[in-house]
Design a protein around this motif. Structure first.
Motif: not given
Length: 210
Positions: A19-23, A163-164, A184-186, A195-198
């Protein structure tokens, strides 16, 4: 966490969500989504927003998960990450001082390497496993397979282009586990907050790798 426990975690779960999160709020939602899809190994990159705080937070919110960090560039960052309770440490490169600092604290360290010489050097200097990065640029699963003959006893974690769809091929080629970020995080799903799709992508991945 001692090395043996880390290796058994990898063998059991086989995939790490990167996870690379800007926030920080976004990072937390991303972690919750993959955790609800059954993933238990979560890496928060150190260049995420307030990474140390996010790691501490996730350690208490997701007690069954193993939360580590990555994209560490020097010993100072590594020590801050350990102080934030990161349970494993990834680096994009090979730095012997960082390996020693992690060993002193008994925290698994997985340096990035690409060539057979780099991979072997990392392992011989005490790396817990070796991150093969960027693996897709070197031919993907075929590259991992071709390393197996001479370097078969070294646990490899390919990242960068996993990838998946292709994750399973890497494990079949001999990798102990894989690291996935964009797979994992398109971007579109993260932007929409779907979030459900992830979670469902994470669930599908875990079923394929089981």
């Amino acid at each position: 966490m001692p090395n043996q426990i880390w290796l058994s975690q990898l063998q059991k779960h086989r995939a790490i969500a990167v996870i690379r999160a800007p926030k920080i709020e976004l990072g937390q939602q991303m972690a919750m989504a993959v955790a609800s899809g059954g993933m238990q190994l979560i890496e928060i990159t150190w260049n995420s927003d307030r990474a140390g705080e996010l790691i501490s937070q996730l350690r208490s919110q997701l007690p069954t998960c193993t939360i580590g960090t990555g994209t560490l560039f020097n010993v100072q960052q590594l020590q801050s990450a350990i102080a934030s309770e990161a349970q494993f440490l990834f680096t994009p490169h090979l730095d012997l001082a960082m390996i020693q600092a992690a060993q002193q604290k008994d925290v698994p360290i997985i340096p990035g390497a690409l060539t057979p010489t780099e991979i072997f050097t990392a392992w011989s200097q005490g790396a817990s496993c070796v991150k093969v990065f960027p693996v897709q640029a070197m031919g993907g699963a075929d590259y991992i397979k071709s390393l197996q003959g001479p370097l078969g006893e070294i646990p490899l974690i390919p990242t960068g282009g996993v990838t998946l769809e292709n994750a399973k091929e890497f494990l079949e080629a001999g990798a102990i586990a894989v690291g996935l970020s964009g797979g994992l995080f398109p971007k579109k799903l993260v932007t929409e907050g779907n979030w459900e799709a992830i979670a469902s992508g994470a669930r599908k991945l875990m079923q394929q790798l089981a």
